[in-house]
Design a protein around this motif. Structure first.
Motif, PDB file in Angstrom:
ATOM      1  N   MET A   1       0.848  -1.180   0.000  1.00 37.08           N
ATOM      2  CA  MET A   1       0.000   0.000   0.000  1.00 37.08           C
ATOM      3  C   MET A   1       0.893   1.243   0.000  1.00 37.08           C
ATOM      4  SD  MET A   1      -2.882   1.396   2.730  1.00 37.08           S
ATOM      5  CE  MET A   1      -3.411  -0.211   3.118  1.00 37.08           C
ATOM      6  N   ARG A   2       0.601   2.160  -0.894  1.00 38.73           N
ATOM      7  CA  ARG A   2       1.339   3.423  -0.950  1.00 38.73           C
ATOM      8  C   ARG A   2       0.737   4.379   0.070  1.00 38.73           C
ATOM      9  NH1 ARG A   2       0.599   7.461  -5.630  1.00 38.73           N
ATOM     10  NH2 ARG A   2       1.611   9.229  -4.696  1.00 38.73           N
ATOM     11  N   LEU A   3       1.513   4.760   1.053  1.00 38.61           N
ATOM     12  CA  LEU A   3       1.016   5.635   2.095  1.00 38.61           C
ATOM     13  C   LEU A   3       1.350   7.076   1.747  1.00 38.61           C
ATOM     14  CD1 LEU A   3       1.986   3.514   5.212  1.00 38.61           C
ATOM     15  CD2 LEU A   3      -0.180   3.592   3.996  1.00 38.61           C
ATOM     16  N   ASP A   4       0.339   7.837   1.369  1.00 41.17           N
ATOM     17  CA  ASP A   4       0.525   9.220   0.938  1.00 41.17           C
ATOM     18  C   ASP A   4      -0.043  10.172   1.975  1.00 41.17           C
ATOM     19  OD1 ASP A   4       1.075  11.485  -0.528  1.00 41.17           O
ATOM     20  OD2 ASP A   4      -0.540  11.175  -1.973  1.00 41.17           O
ATOM     21  N   THR A   5       0.396  10.022   3.214  1.00 42.38           N
ATOM     22  CA  THR A   5      -0.139  10.885   4.253  1.00 42.38           C
ATOM     23  C   THR A   5       0.254  12.344   4.034  1.00 42.38           C
ATOM     24  OG1 THR A   5       1.717  10.406   5.716  1.00 42.38           O
ATOM     25  CG2 THR A   5      -0.275   9.057   5.984  1.00 42.38           C
ATOM     26  N   ALA A   6       1.391  12.594   3.389  1.00 42.68           N
ATOM     27  CA  ALA A   6       1.806  13.983   3.132  1.00 42.68           C
ATOM     28  C   ALA A   6       0.818  14.677   2.195  1.00 42.68           C
ATOM     29  CB  ALA A   6       3.215  14.016   2.554  1.00 42.68           C
ATOM     30  N   GLY A   7       0.351  13.979   1.175  1.00 38.13           N
ATOM     31  CA  GLY A   7      -0.625  14.556   0.255  1.00 38.13           C
ATOM     32  C   GLY A   7      -1.959  14.819   0.925  1.00 38.13           C
ATOM     33  N   VAL A   8      -2.359  13.931   1.813  1.00 36.64           N
ATOM     34  CA  VAL A   8      -3.601  14.110   2.566  1.00 36.64           C
ATOM     35  C   VAL A   8      -3.464  15.311   3.504  1.00 36.64           C
ATOM     36  CG1 VAL A   8      -5.149  13.074   4.273  1.00 36.64           C
ATOM     37  CG2 VAL A   8      -4.208  11.671   2.410  1.00 36.64           C
ATOM     38  N   ALA A   9      -2.350  15.383   4.219  1.00 35.81           N
ATOM     39  CA  ALA A   9      -2.106  16.510   5.132  1.00 35.81           C
ATOM     40  C   ALA A   9      -2.074  17.829   4.367  1.00 35.81           C
ATOM     41  CB  ALA A   9      -0.798  16.295   5.891  1.00 35.81           C
ATOM     42  N   GLU A  10      -1.531  17.806   3.166  1.00 35.32           N
ATOM     43  CA  GLU A  10      -1.496  19.023   2.345  1.00 35.32           C
ATOM     44  C   GLU A  10      -2.919  19.479   1.995  1.00 35.32           C
ATOM     45  OE1 GLU A  10      -0.009  20.397  -2.073  1.00 35.32           O
ATOM     46  OE2 GLU A  10       1.111  18.831  -1.030  1.00 35.32           O
ATOM     47  N   ALA A  11      -3.793  18.554   1.640  1.00 43.47           N
ATOM     48  CA  ALA A  11      -5.185  18.909   1.327  1.00 43.47           C
ATOM     49  C   ALA A  11      -5.866  19.533   2.542  1.00 43.47           C
ATOM     50  CB  ALA A  11      -5.954  17.679   0.847  1.00 43.47           C
ATOM     51  N   ILE A  12      -5.669  18.948   3.716  1.00 43.80           N
ATOM     52  CA  ILE A  12      -6.261  19.501   4.936  1.00 43.80           C
ATOM     53  C   ILE A  12      -5.646  20.870   5.232  1.00 43.80           C
ATOM     54  CG2 ILE A  12      -6.646  19.155   7.407  1.00 43.80           C
ATOM     55  CD1 ILE A  12      -8.244  17.259   5.464  1.00 43.80           C
ATOM     56  N   GLY A  13      -4.380  21.028   4.951  1.00 40.69           N
ATOM     57  CA  GLY A  13      -3.725  22.329   5.119  1.00 40.69           C
ATOM     58  C   GLY A  13      -4.342  23.406   4.246  1.00 40.69           C
ATOM     59  N   VAL A  14      -4.710  23.061   3.017  1.00 34.55           N
ATOM     60  CA  VAL A  14      -5.386  24.011   2.123  1.00 34.55           C
ATOM     61  C   VAL A  14      -6.752  24.378   2.699  1.00 34.55           C
ATOM     62  CG1 VAL A  14      -6.466  24.253  -0.158  1.00 34.55           C
ATOM     63  CG2 VAL A  14      -4.150  23.314   0.048  1.00 34.55           C
ATOM     64  N   PHE A  15      -7.465  23.398   3.212  1.00 32.90           N
ATOM     65  CA  PHE A  15      -8.759  23.628   3.855  1.00 32.90           C
ATOM     66  C   PHE A  15      -8.615  24.645   4.992  1.00 32.90           C
ATOM     67  CE2 PHE A  15     -11.693  22.300   7.288  1.00 32.90           C
ATOM     68  CZ  PHE A  15     -12.915  22.421   6.646  1.00 32.90           C
ATOM     69  N   ILE A  16      -7.608  24.451   5.838  1.00 34.54           N
ATOM     70  CA  ILE A  16      -7.388  25.332   6.991  1.00 34.54           C
ATOM     71  C   ILE A  16      -6.925  26.714   6.549  1.00 34.54           C
ATOM     72  CG2 ILE A  16      -5.967  25.674   9.057  1.00 34.54           C
ATOM     73  CD1 ILE A  16      -5.817  22.508   9.139  1.00 34.54           C
ATOM     74  N   SER A  17      -5.935  26.783   5.679  1.00 35.09           N
ATOM     75  CA  SER A  17      -5.409  28.088   5.265  1.00 35.09           C
ATOM     76  C   SER A  17      -6.443  28.881   4.477  1.00 35.09           C
ATOM     77  CB  SER A  17      -4.111  27.937   4.467  1.00 35.09           C
ATOM     78  OG  SER A  17      -4.331  27.253   3.252  1.00 35.09           O
ATOM     79  N   GLY A  18      -7.272  28.191   3.704  1.00 38.08           N
ATOM     80  CA  GLY A  18      -8.349  28.883   2.995  1.00 38.08           C
ATOM     81  C   GLY A  18      -9.289  29.571   3.964  1.00 38.08           C
ATOM     82  N   TRP A  19      -9.626  28.892   5.066  1.00 29.84           N
ATOM     83  CA  TRP A  19     -10.477  29.498   6.094  1.00 29.84           C
ATOM     84  C   TRP A  19      -9.775  30.710   6.707  1.00 29.84           C
ATOM     85  CZ3 TRP A  19     -15.428  28.419   7.751  1.00 29.84           C
ATOM     86  CH2 TRP A  19     -15.846  29.124   8.884  1.00 29.84           C
ATOM     87  N   MET A  77      -4.620   5.694   6.587  1.00 29.73           N
ATOM     88  CA  MET A  77      -4.820   5.238   5.220  1.00 29.73           C
ATOM     89  C   MET A  77      -5.659   3.965   5.258  1.00 29.73           C
ATOM     90  SD  MET A  77      -3.298   7.639   3.630  1.00 29.73           S
ATOM     91  CE  MET A  77      -3.572   6.980   1.992  1.00 29.73           C
ATOM     92  N   VAL A  78      -6.852   4.045   4.678  1.00 23.18           N
ATOM     93  CA  VAL A  78      -7.746   2.894   4.614  1.00 23.18           C
ATOM     94  C   VAL A  78      -7.317   1.989   3.463  1.00 23.18           C
ATOM     95  CG1 VAL A  78     -10.146   2.162   4.326  1.00 23.18           C
ATOM     96  CG2 VAL A  78      -9.615   4.245   5.609  1.00 23.18           C
ATOM     97  N   ARG A  79      -7.008   2.619   2.348  1.00 25.97           N
ATOM     98  CA  ARG A  79      -6.415   1.979   1.170  1.00 25.97           C
ATOM     99  C   ARG A  79      -5.410   2.974   0.614  1.00 25.97           C
ATOM    100  NH1 ARG A  79     -11.902   0.847  -1.898  1.00 25.97           N
ATOM    101  NH2 ARG A  79     -10.957   2.497  -3.114  1.00 25.97           N
ATOM    102  N   ASP A  80      -4.708   2.615  -0.432  1.00 27.64           N
ATOM    103  CA  ASP A  80      -3.730   3.558  -0.980  1.00 27.64           C
ATOM    104  C   ASP A  80      -4.389   4.776  -1.618  1.00 27.64           C
ATOM    105  OD1 ASP A  80      -4.694   2.226  -3.214  1.00 27.64           O
ATOM    106  OD2 ASP A  80      -2.728   2.043  -4.165  1.00 27.64           O
ATOM    107  N   ASP A  81      -5.708   4.706  -1.878  1.00 29.95           N
ATOM    108  CA  ASP A  81      -6.405   5.840  -2.480  1.00 29.95           C
ATOM    109  C   ASP A  81      -7.549   6.378  -1.618  1.00 29.95           C
ATOM    110  OD1 ASP A  81      -8.005   3.595  -2.834  1.00 29.95           O
ATOM    111  OD2 ASP A  81      -8.666   4.167  -4.838  1.00 29.95           O
ATOM    112  N   VAL A  82      -7.629   5.927  -0.358  1.00 33.96           N
ATOM    113  CA  VAL A  82      -8.681   6.379   0.565  1.00 33.96           C
ATOM    114  C   VAL A  82      -8.050   6.657   1.927  1.00 33.96           C
ATOM    115  CG1 VAL A  82     -10.851   5.777   1.740  1.00 33.96           C
ATOM    116  CG2 VAL A  82     -10.447   5.010  -0.610  1.00 33.96           C
ATOM    117  N   ALA A  83      -8.363   7.829   2.481  1.00 30.27           N
ATOM    118  CA  ALA A  83      -7.840   8.197   3.793  1.00 30.27           C
ATOM    119  C   ALA A  83      -8.973   8.649   4.703  1.00 30.27           C
ATOM    120  CB  ALA A  83      -6.821   9.324   3.652  1.00 30.27           C
ATOM    121  N   LEU A  84      -8.839   8.311   5.972  1.00 36.09           N
ATOM    122  CA  LEU A  84      -9.748   8.773   7.010  1.00 36.09           C
ATOM    123  C   LEU A  84      -8.963   9.730   7.900  1.00 36.09           C
ATOM    124  CD1 LEU A  84     -12.479   8.533   8.504  1.00 36.09           C
ATOM    125  CD2 LEU A  84     -11.438   6.669   9.826  1.00 36.09           C
ATOM    126  N   VAL A  85      -9.485  10.926   8.080  1.00 37.49           N
ATOM    127  CA  VAL A  85      -8.772  11.963   8.828  1.00 37.49           C
ATOM    128  C   VAL A  85      -9.643  12.459   9.972  1.00 37.49           C
ATOM    129  CG1 VAL A  85      -7.762  14.277   8.705  1.00 37.49           C
ATOM    130  CG2 VAL A  85      -7.522  12.706   6.766  1.00 37.49           C
TER     131      VAL A  85
END
Length: 132
Positions: A1-19, A77-85
């Motif tokens: 499984m490819r663990l892309d937690t950095a990409g997930v964290a980046e998306a959440i970072g955009v959510f926060i910084s946008g606010w 990471m639930v799967r390599d293309d699904v994350a629960l945050v």
């Protein structure tokens, strides 16, 4: 499984910084067009456009001077293309529904994100405010 937690964290970072930058286009850019969102008072909004329309008026008034900060960010990471945050937040600057202010608020978002090509998008989110 490819663990892309950095990409997930980046998306959440955009959510926060946008606010925090009061840029709701950026804030909601991490949501899929057909995403589901249950807000802090239990209303279900369907689709990025509905979320944007709902929050735009509120953000221009009640949340105009608000900012959030991260208390905790847990990515599984639930799967390599699904994350629960789980994102624990703290907000200051909320004027409240009557304009008198709310003080410090805290809560937790639960996000489900899916990878579309090389982009992580929120497909579902649920926000809950802590009352203790």
């Amino acid at each position: 499984m490819r663990l892309d937690t950095a990409g997930v964290a980046e998306a959440i970072g955009v959510f926060i910084s946008g606010w925090n930058e009061h840029d709701l286009v950026r804030h909601f850019s991490v949501f899929a067009e057909d995403a589901d969102f249950v807000d802090v008072v239990g209303r279900r909004l369907r689709g990025r456009a509905a979320m944007f329309a709902d929050q735009s008026a509120r953000h221009a008034q009640r949340f105009a001077e608000s900012s959030v900060r991260t208390l905790d960010l847990d990515i599984r990471m639930v799967r390599d293309d699904v994350a629960l945050v789980h994102y624990q937040w703290e907000m200051v600057g909320d004027r409240g529904p009557d304009g008198t202010g709310h003080g410090v608020r805290r809560g937790i978002f639960t996000f489900t994100l899916c990878r579309e090509a090389d982009t992580w998008l929120v497909v579902a989110a649920h926000n809950t405010e802590s009352v203790v």
